[in-house]
Design a protein around this motif. Structure first.
Motif, mmCIF file in Angstrom:
data_model
loop_
_atom_site.group_PDB
_atom_site.id
_atom_site.type_symbol
_atom_site.label_atom_id
_atom_site.label_comp_id
_atom_site.label_asym_id
_atom_site.label_seq_id
_atom_site.Cartn_x
_atom_site.Cartn_y
_atom_site.Cartn_z
ATOM 1 N N GLU A 44 10.517 -25.954 -38.322
ATOM 2 C CA GLU A 44 11.073 -27.307 -38.445
ATOM 3 C C GLU A 44 12.231 -27.330 -39.428
ATOM 4 O O GLU A 44 13.297 -27.878 -39.155
ATOM 5 C CB GLU A 44 9.973 -28.289 -38.897
ATOM 6 N N THR A 45 12.019 -26.685 -40.568
ATOM 7 C CA THR A 45 13.081 -26.629 -41.578
ATOM 8 C C THR A 45 14.350 -26.014 -40.988
ATOM 9 O O THR A 45 15.452 -26.514 -41.200
ATOM 10 C CB THR A 45 12.628 -25.771 -42.778
ATOM 11 N N THR A 72 15.320 -25.874 -37.960
ATOM 12 C CA THR A 72 15.936 -26.529 -36.811
ATOM 13 C C THR A 72 16.308 -27.977 -37.142
ATOM 14 O O THR A 72 16.471 -28.801 -36.259
ATOM 15 C CB THR A 72 15.003 -26.511 -35.582
ATOM 16 N N GLY A 73 16.403 -28.287 -38.432
ATOM 17 C CA GLY A 73 16.953 -29.605 -38.759
ATOM 18 C C GLY A 73 16.156 -30.427 -39.739
ATOM 19 O O GLY A 73 16.684 -30.857 -40.746
ATOM 20 N N VAL A 74 14.873 -30.611 -39.467
ATOM 21 C CA VAL A 74 14.078 -31.468 -40.339
ATOM 22 C C VAL A 74 13.275 -30.596 -41.285
ATOM 23 O O VAL A 74 12.556 -29.730 -40.822
ATOM 24 C CB VAL A 74 13.040 -32.260 -39.503
ATOM 25 N N ASP A 75 13.376 -30.842 -42.566
ATOM 26 C CA ASP A 75 12.602 -30.036 -43.493
ATOM 27 C C ASP A 75 11.115 -30.151 -43.189
ATOM 28 O O ASP A 75 10.584 -31.253 -43.061
ATOM 29 C CB ASP A 75 12.861 -30.487 -44.937
ATOM 30 N N GLY A 76 10.465 -29.004 -43.000
ATOM 31 C CA GLY A 76 9.035 -28.991 -42.738
ATOM 32 C C GLY A 76 8.285 -29.441 -43.978
ATOM 33 O O GLY A 76 8.804 -29.398 -45.096
ATOM 34 N N ALA A 87 8.989 -26.752 -47.716
ATOM 35 C CA ALA A 87 9.824 -26.455 -46.556
ATOM 36 C C ALA A 87 9.912 -24.949 -46.331
ATOM 37 O O ALA A 87 10.676 -24.482 -45.480
ATOM 38 C CB ALA A 87 11.220 -27.037 -46.747
ATOM 39 N N ARG A 114 11.886 -24.949 -30.242
ATOM 40 C CA ARG A 114 12.529 -26.198 -30.644
ATOM 41 C C ARG A 114 14.009 -26.247 -30.298
ATOM 42 O O ARG A 114 14.534 -27.282 -29.886
ATOM 43 C CB ARG A 114 12.365 -26.399 -32.168
ATOM 44 N N SER A 154 6.051 -25.095 -39.977
ATOM 45 C CA SER A 154 6.847 -25.837 -40.958
ATOM 46 C C SER A 154 8.220 -25.218 -41.139
ATOM 47 O O SER A 154 9.233 -25.916 -41.199
ATOM 48 C CB SER A 154 6.123 -25.870 -42.307
#
Lengths: 115, 818
Positions: free
Chosen positions: B302-303, B305-309, B265, B25, B299
């Motif tokens: 994602e958390t 790298t910016g967006v909470d999984g 997250a 990501r 998940s």
């Protein structure tokens, strides 16, 4: 036919072409059986025909490069030295027998017959 | 600006996967350091079972080599145990005293095997089944044979028992519950599994409570059960479960229940610390299977790298990795309130399927004996699709269901949605695979695995990935199934060698070695016999057999014995003989002073202790009485065993003897990748033991069941039913066709059952049973090959062929003459 070199008497055993390429023949009439090999490069080797592992007939093995694989348990033996190769290296040796080639005929020393 | 420091504790599957997902990501976001307690690279723990079973090597299961860490600029500390975390100062300490600061910390500390607190648990020879060291210990002990007891009849315990049994130990599984794998299987499937294991030599003792481990001289000697029974053993494996490893989390003062508690997250009670994998507890659940762990990793990535999984928990599916035992389980397999069951059983094939529906949707499934549709059911479950319309055919699987709805089964792959998951282990869906094949111009299974990871873990989706590859890349596909090279003389596997022999018209061993760049001048004792066979099979009648590339037995057409003498077995068609043949055999025994005569398991007579030089003369006499070589020495058609059938037996349904004789007369002389044994039984009582032969026929009232893929040697394996036919002629055609397919595809020394395990029974059925045209072509090719192979090798040699092979060089020492 026999030939004599310095202090050595050589006995003719066969023609090189009597041995199949990548194959072997066994000499009968010697005290210990002797296998004569011919490899893909037309080199000729002779060993006592007993695998150092469990006395398998090496003359029945598959000849590749300068080695033969014993038919009984797949041990690989160096045709030059008679030594076991690979994982079994150093664990035994089939005594090698000198060979002499002259005019396409194969000779081995007379003493190999009684040894 | 300096990058944030991300530290991952745990260099296992979860730890590495999180890092991979983050790099995918946002490759430059973090400066990454990883700590691993084991002193080695990251390997695929779910593949330990195949390593134990000897089906894979440790090197095969390494996930990321050193270059991966280097290329991604990851600092790896192996053999470094982290002992404490100071969450206020955001630093951690290792046992060796190293301190490391972090901005964000990921705990991927995995789990520990549960060790039952039994007396004797510390004896030598008591092991867990958790890491490669455990496997090494088990392999070492199994080398001496003996008995193994496995406590725990779950997935891991059964795979351990299977592996140990493959390694030559007598394995017994002791299970506390009364159903094996009770968390995945219902009673029926559990029972079938126990039976299947029994057929593979693995005993199971259910409802058994272990009381004490008995020892002798500090080594394990047995397991005592509560009921007083004692099971002697040389190895005791505890596979009773795992416990999340949360010790380190404690030092940081994190909230812990069973595992380290995380939110959706994957964040722990400290906002800078995250946990993932088997050490984590999410919504009260701890997971020990690989698919949910991959989902957690995504998940968390994602958390980070910016967006909470938003991990919401996983639906679980399980497959057992025991060769030939097809087991799949997912979801609410045991049904329950408000659920409906659809059950299908086929006792003959040993198949059991149970599909659980809830409100018109699929809620769970257990499949035993035929689990090819596991992925399809799992997909339907997760998509929560309404299945009420396909209810009638649902239990028969995807092909039947979609076939009836107008879809050709072979186009099922094409019809799959892009979002449909193909590889459950690695969470790879169809769309990703297709996109990568197209954009990176991938042409081999290995390259698809390397890029997408699809089918790179347990491998059960390999056929699907291959179909996708074929569908997407078409003719460009390079077949590369067994990546294992033929031998150390080459880098190529058997499949590629066979393919190129045909495609490039290679006609001799030296030509093959040249074209495929052999690394040795004339091969070795492994590859030469293989190449000789491949050429013989590819160019029947045209290829000149290379005698010097055949093992001695096939060169001299007899079996070499430990003392260098040979054994001679003449053919007895279908096990039938006569006074004349027996008299001729008796005469040969007398005349040549043959020391031993033995009846073989294949219904023939073995003459043991024949000198090599006598062989041609022995054969000449046997020939004179009408007998020919039995090929008992070859990678060839051996024997067709029969029972007396309808001719004599009061239960016989068909003339099994007659069919056996016909088969043997038709098939004999054929060379094959490995030995091939047949049997024909006249009724399902199966007196000829046809269900453990490479090819078998069971006669029934309505005709003939054709069986394939049995074995009863080093491995014991029951056959699978290929087809049912109504006439002898159809049976012979079917058998010849499947034999030819095996001749053309088998790897040298690979028995039919192994070939089938590799290509799949379905693929054999598709080509030999379902496709009349293809069967006919295979049959015709077999007949063509036979036209030049049915010359008795004994008669040829009794007549003088290869005479020098049988006689030594007659040299005598005549020194006196000089």
């Amino acid at each position: 036919m026999t030939i004599e070199t310095i202090n050595r008497l050589w006995i003719e055993v066969c023609a090189v072409t009597d041995i199949p390429t990548r194959g072997a023949r066994r000499i009968s009439g010697t005290k210990r059986p002797i296998a004569i090999f011919r490899n893909g490069a037309d080199e000729v080797f002779a060993l006592v025909d007993l695998c150092p592992h469990k006395r398998g007939p090496l003359s029945m093995g598959i000849v590749h490069d300068r080695s033969v694989t014993c038919p009984l348990h797949g041990q690989r033996i160096d045709l030059v030295t008679g030594e076991l190769m690979g994982a079994d290296a150093g664990k035994g040796c089939a005594p090698s027998v000198e060979t002499h080639i002259e005019n396409g005929r194969v000779f081995i020393p007379a003493d190999a017959f009684c040894a | 600006m300096s990058r944030e420091k991300l530290v991952v504790i745990g260099n296992g599957m979860a730890g590495c996967r999180v890092v991979e997902e983050i790099l995918k990501r946002d490759p430059d976001r973090y400066e990454i350091a990883m700590f691993g307690a084991e002193p080695r690279l990251n390997y695929n723990r779910i593949m330990l079972s195949p390593v134990l079973a000897g089906e894979k090597q440790f090197e095969d299961i390494i996930i990321n080599g050193e270059d991966w860490y280097r290329d991604n600029r990851i600092t790896l500390h192996t053999g470094q145990q982290v002992v404490s975390i100071d969450s206020d100062a955001k630093t951690l300490k290792t046992a060796a005293g190293l301190a490391q600061a972090y901005d964000r910390l990921v705990l991927a500390t995995g789990s520990d095997p549960v060790v039952l607190p039994l007396p004797g648990a510390t004896l030598q020879g008591v092991v867990a089944f958790r890491d490669i060291d455990d496997v090494d210990r088990m392999v070492a002990i199994s080398g001496r044979g003996g008995n193994a007891v496995v406590i725990g009849g779950g997935l891991l315990g059964l795979e351990a028992a299977y592996g140990l049994s493959r390694r030559g130990m007598d394995a017994t599984v002791v299970h506390l519950m009364d159903v094996l794998m009770e968390r995945q299987l219902d009673h029926s499937a559990g029972h079938l599994l126990a039976e299947a294991l029994k057929a593979r030599g693995i005993a199971t003792i259910l409802g058994a409570q272990s009381e004490e481990i008995l020892g002798q001289n500090g080594k394990v000697a047995g397991l005592k059960l509560k009921d007083g029974r004692v099971l002697p053993c040389d190895l005791l494996v505890m596979a009773v479960g795992i416990r999340p490893n949360a010790k380190l989390a404690q030092t940081a003062g994190l909230q812990i229940n069973r595992g380290v508690m995380v939110d959706d997250a994957m964040r722990t009670s400290d906002p800078s610390i995250f946990a993932v994998g088997e050490c984590a507890e999410h919504r009260g659940q701890c997971y020990g299977l690989v698919a949910p762990i991959w989902e957690m990793c995504r998940s968390l990535a994602e958390t980070l790298t910016g967006v909470d999984g938003a991990y919401v928990g996983s639906t679980l599916s399980t497959r057992l990795k025991v060769s030939g035992v097809d087991v799949f389980s997912a979801g609410k397999f045991a049904g329950g309130e408000g659920c409906e069951d659809i059950v299908f059983r086929d006792a003959g094939r040993g198949v059991y399927k149970r599909i659980v529906l809830e409100n018109g949707r699929l809620a769970g499934a257990v499949l035993f004996g035929d689990a090819v549709d596991g992925a399809w059911y799992f997909d339907l479950m997760r998509s929560q699709a309404d299945v009420s319309e396909m209810r009638e055919t649902l239990v028969f699987g995807q092909a039947a269901t979609e076939g009836l709805r107008g879809l050709d089964p072979s186009s099922a792959v094409a019809a799959m949605a892009d979002t449909a998951e193909v590889c459950g282990c690695n969470g790879v869906c169809k769309g990703v695979i297709v996109a990568e094949i197209v954009s990176k111009k991938l042409t081999s299974l290995d390259s698809v695995r390397a890029v997408t990871k699809a089918s790179a873990s347990c491998g059960s989706c390999t056929p699907l990935v291959e179909r996708l590859l074929k569908l997407t890349a078409g003719d460009a596909v390079i077949e590369h199934r067994g990546s294992q090279p033929v031998c150390s003389c080459t880098d190529y596997g058997h499949g590629i060698v066979r393919k190129r022999i045909i495609e490039e018209g290679l006609q001799s061993i030296p030509a093959v070695m040249q074209a495929l760049e052999w690394k040795t001048p004339d091969g070795c004792a492994h590859c030469r016999p293989a190449l000789n066979y491949y050429l013989l099979c590819a160019w029947p009648g045209a290829y000149r057999d290379d005698q010097q590339s055949r093992f001695v037995n096939e060169r001299v057409h007899a079996n070499i014995q430990k003392d260098g003498t040979y054994s001679v077995i003449p053919r007895m068609w279908g096990g039938m003989t006569s006074a004349r043949e027996l008299r001729a055999i008796a005469d040969v025994v007398d005349r040549f002073d043959i020391p031993a005569v033995k009846v073989t398991g294949g219904q023939r007579i073995d003459l043991l202790g024949v000198q090599k030089s006598q062989l041609p003369a022995v054969w000449a006499e046997l020939n004179a009485a009408g007998m020919v070589s039995g090929h008992a020495y070859g990678k060839a058609l051996r024997t067709v065993k029969t029972c007396v059938g309808s001719e004599w037996c009061r239960f016989g349904t068909q003339d099994s003897t007659g069919l056996g004789v016909r088969l043997e007369r038709f098939l004999w002389g054929s060379w094959t990748p490995a030995k091939v044994k047949l049997a024909v039984s006249g009724c399902p009582r199966n007196c000829a033991e046809a269900t453990c032969k490479d090819l078998g026929v069971i006669c029934v009232d309505s005709g003939y069941e054709i069986h394939v893929g049995g074995a009863a040697g080093l491995h014991i394996k029951g056959t699978e039913i290929l087809a049912r036919v109504s006439t002898e002629t159809a049976a012979i055609e079917m058998i010849a066709a499947v034999l030819q397919l095996y001749r053309e595809e088998g790897h040298y020394l690979e028995r039919i059952y192994k070939w089938m395990a590799r290509v799949g029974l379905d693929s054999v059925v598709t080509r030999v049973v379902a496709d009349d045209g293809q069967r006919r072509e295979l049959f015709d090719r077999f007949v063509e090959a036979q036209s030049t192979s049915q010359e008795d090798p004994w008669a040829d040699r009794a007549g003088g062929l290869d005479a020098s092979e049988f006689h030594g060089l007659p040299v005598t020492l005549q020194v006196a003459a000089e």
